[in-house]
Design a protein around this motif. Structure first.
Motif, short mmCIF file in Angstrom:
data_model
loop_
_atom_site.label_atom_id
_atom_site.label_comp_id
_atom_site.label_asym_id
_atom_site.label_seq_id
_atom_site.Cartn_x
_atom_site.Cartn_y
_atom_site.Cartn_z
N ALA A 40 -35.73 -4.26 4.62
CA ALA A 40 -35.86 -2.85 4.26
C ALA A 40 -34.73 -2.42 3.32
O ALA A 40 -34.97 -1.70 2.35
CB ALA A 40 -35.86 -1.98 5.52
N ALA A 41 -33.52 -2.87 3.59
CA ALA A 41 -32.38 -2.50 2.74
C ALA A 41 -32.53 -3.09 1.34
O ALA A 41 -32.30 -2.42 0.34
CB ALA A 41 -31.08 -2.98 3.37
N ILE A 42 -32.95 -4.34 1.26
CA ILE A 42 -33.13 -4.98 -0.04
C ILE A 42 -34.25 -4.29 -0.82
O ILE A 42 -34.14 -4.05 -2.02
CB ILE A 42 -33.41 -6.49 0.13
CG1 ILE A 42 -32.15 -7.20 0.61
CG2 ILE A 42 -33.91 -7.12 -1.15
CD1 ILE A 42 -32.36 -8.63 1.06
N GLY A 43 -35.34 -3.95 -0.12
CA GLY A 43 -36.43 -3.24 -0.77
C GLY A 43 -36.01 -1.88 -1.28
O GLY A 43 -36.38 -1.47 -2.39
N TRP A 44 -35.23 -1.16 -0.50
CA TRP A 44 -34.76 0.16 -0.91
C TRP A 44 -33.83 0.05 -2.12
O TRP A 44 -33.93 0.85 -3.06
CB TRP A 44 -34.04 0.83 0.26
CG TRP A 44 -33.47 2.16 -0.09
CD1 TRP A 44 -34.15 3.31 -0.37
CD2 TRP A 44 -32.09 2.48 -0.21
NE1 TRP A 44 -33.27 4.32 -0.65
CE2 TRP A 44 -32.00 3.84 -0.55
CE3 TRP A 44 -30.92 1.76 -0.05
CZ2 TRP A 44 -30.79 4.48 -0.75
CZ3 TRP A 44 -29.72 2.39 -0.23
CH2 TRP A 44 -29.66 3.75 -0.58
N ILE A 45 -32.95 -0.93 -2.10
CA ILE A 45 -32.04 -1.13 -3.23
C ILE A 45 -32.83 -1.47 -4.49
O ILE A 45 -32.57 -0.94 -5.58
CB ILE A 45 -30.99 -2.21 -2.91
CG1 ILE A 45 -30.02 -1.69 -1.85
CG2 ILE A 45 -30.24 -2.65 -4.16
CD1 ILE A 45 -29.12 -2.75 -1.27
N SER A 48 -34.70 1.64 -5.76
CA SER A 48 -33.78 2.59 -6.38
C SER A 48 -33.34 2.10 -7.76
O SER A 48 -33.27 2.88 -8.71
CB SER A 48 -32.55 2.78 -5.49
OG SER A 48 -32.92 3.34 -4.26
N ALA A 49 -33.04 0.81 -7.86
CA ALA A 49 -32.64 0.26 -9.15
C ALA A 49 -33.77 0.38 -10.16
O ALA A 49 -33.54 0.71 -11.33
CB ALA A 49 -32.22 -1.20 -8.99
N TYR A 50 -34.99 0.12 -9.74
CA TYR A 50 -36.15 0.24 -10.64
C TYR A 50 -36.30 1.67 -11.13
O TYR A 50 -36.55 1.90 -12.32
CB TYR A 50 -37.42 -0.23 -9.92
CG TYR A 50 -38.66 -0.07 -10.74
CD1 TYR A 50 -38.97 -0.97 -11.75
CD2 TYR A 50 -39.53 0.99 -10.51
CE1 TYR A 50 -40.12 -0.84 -12.51
CE2 TYR A 50 -40.68 1.14 -11.27
CZ TYR A 50 -40.96 0.23 -12.26
OH TYR A 50 -42.10 0.38 -13.02
#
Length: 82
Positions: A40-45, A48-50
């Motif tokens: 979940a954290a990697i997906g959120w990061i 957000s970057a996208y």
């Protein structure tokens, strides 16, 4: 005192499979929860970057010249009015 130790050992030995299975379940649950939080954290990061990258891109503006189409329709309506 030694009799207490013997009794404790017998109880532990009788429930050893249950204890081992409980420890395995706890270990699996901890690993699964850590994995889910990490994903979940990697997906959120990544999301957000996208969004940051996409918001910094210049927008392309397209304009269409409709003069010839408007003239054509005006000519058609003038022909039907006569």
């Amino acid at each position: 005192m030694s009799q207490e130790k013997v009794e404790r050992y017998k109880k532990e030995k009788a429930n050893r499979k249950k204890i081992i299975m409980q420890e395995k379940r706890k270990s699996i649950a901890v690993k699964l929860s850590i994995s889910l939080v990490s994903i979940a954290a990697i997906g959120w990061i990544g999301y957000s970057a996208y969004n940051v990258i996409e918001s910094n891109k210049p927008e392309t503006v397209v304009s269409v010249n409709m003069d010839s189409i408007n003239d054509y329709f005006a000519g058609l309506s003038a022909d039907t009015a006569q």
